[in-house]
Design a protein around this motif. Structure first.
Motif: not given
Ligand code: UDP
Ligand code: MG
Length: 339
Positions: A22, A24, A26, A55, A107-108, A110, A144, A212, A217-218, A223
């Motif tokens: 996914p 968003f 990036e 997305d 995608a990041d 992580q 977090k 990351r 972060t998204k 959310r």
């Molecule tokens: N992402 C998405 N739609 C959203 C929010 C996040 O597709 O509305 C994707 C984002 O691009 C990433 C993955 O979901 O590939 C995880 O998001 P993020 O790394 O921001 O979350 P965290 O690791 O901080 O929980």
């Protein structure tokens, strides 16, 4: 699918692996990501595809990935018509995946792509779902980590199914589990809970959650709250039980107080000044009532959303699915102009 079909697919060199990512906003991480995904697909022991679900990105991610899908036959692009959220983006990717094993990853970076090879080894041993458990979280704020920890504790305490702790959406899923997942139409999706619910033979591989690689972060607080609410309401009836217990307690207290007042009246006490107690009772009951109505409303809201039977997402553009689209168009005329 019958075993005859299965055999035929393998014989014609059908896809073994589908990677679902996914995306968003990036753009910052994409060049690095594609290099690592290329390396991963080369290292895998069978033909692989990488499905990028855009997305509703508002940066250049979509453009970049569309171009990539046009140039490289292993890459696919699905552009959703707006931002539907991480969990729905994953679902859209899994719906399009054709591999014998489907791997979902962030995608990041992580979720380190190399861990997929460990997952594949477990899959080869016969496991149907292999999820990745985070041993350590690096480079994430204390807030977090604290909220994530509290969330997993709460979930472990109240959820109806055993949702493994410290497990995100990074996992490998066998074809037959993907098919079962497609049969779950719920709107408010908490994908890791859904996989816990599905069962099958599951196991874990451990990994260190890296920071990351680029970008921020998204997952905003809003959310995260929504995800937590979906998890708790979707996979437990704890809030409803809370309502029942609260309502019962408040009524019991009010009843005891009422009995006390009646007893005093029978004893001939002066009972003119009932103002304070009246207010107290009205407030108590009103508060309890509001709480109950609110929580019941949460569930009613869910029912309302589910009965609308809206599609989960809308695809605005596709790239790299030329072969599949061509065969489908041969059977029936397309409903929509290709984007
Ligand atoms: N992402 C998405 N739609 C959203 C929010 C996040 O597709 O509305 C994707 C984002 O691009 C990433 C993955 O979901 O590939 C995880 O998001 P993020 O790394 O921001 O979350 P965290 O690791 O901080 O929980
Ligand atoms: Mg992340």
């Amino acid at each position: 699918m019958t075993s005859v079909d299965d055999a035929a697919r393998r014989a014609e060199g059908a896809l073994r692996y589908s990677l679902v990512l996914p995306i968003f906003n990036e753009e910052a991480v994409l060049p690095l990501l594609l290099a690592r995904i290329d390396a991963l697909m080369d290292a895998l022991d069978g033909p692989a595809e990488a499905i990028f679900v855009d997305d509703g990105s508002r940066d250049t991610s979509g453009l970049f990935l569309r171009l990539k899908a046009r140039q490289d036959p292993r890459y696919r692009y699905i552009g959703l018509s707006r931002n539907f959220g991480h969990q729905i983006a994953i679902t859209a990717g899994m719906d399009a995946a054709e591999g014998e094993a489907v791997i979902v990853m962030d995608a990041d970076l992580q979720d380190p792509p190399e861990i997929v090879l460990d997952m594949v080894a477990k899959w080869a041993e016969g496991y149907d779902v292999v999820y990745a458990r985070r041993r350590e979280r690096h480079g994430e704020s204390r807030f977090k980590r604290w909220t994530a920890d509290a969330f997993y504790r709460l979930l472990a305490r109240f959820a109806d199914v055993d949702i493994p702790r410290n497990v995100g959406d990074f996992r490998l899923v066998d074809r037959k589990v993907v098919e079962a997942f497609r049969g779950m139409p719920e709107q408010d999706r908490f994908v890791r809970g859904m996989f816990a619910w599905l069962g099958f033979r599951q196991t874990a591989v451990e990994f260190e959650r890296a920071p990351r690689e680029a970008g921020a972060t998204k997952y905003t607080l809003r959310r995260m709250t929504r995800l937590a609410a979906n998890a708790l309401i979707g996979f437990s009836d704890a809030p409803l039980k809370l309502v029942v217990v609260t309502g019962f307690t408040v009524s019991l207290l009010a009843g005891l107080y009422g009995a006390y007042v009646v007893a005093r009246w029978l004893a001939g006490a002066e009972l003119v000044t009932g103002w304070a107690s009246t207010i107290l009772i009205v407030a108590l009951l009103g508060g309890g009532n509001m709480l109950m109505t609110g929580i019941v409303g949460l569930y009613v809201g869910r029912i309302h959303a589910e009965v609308k039977r809206r599609p989960l997402y809308v695809v605005a553009a596709r790239e790299g699915f030329a072969h599949a689209a061509a065969t489908r168009e041969a059977d029936a005329p397309p409903l929509q102009r290709a984007g």
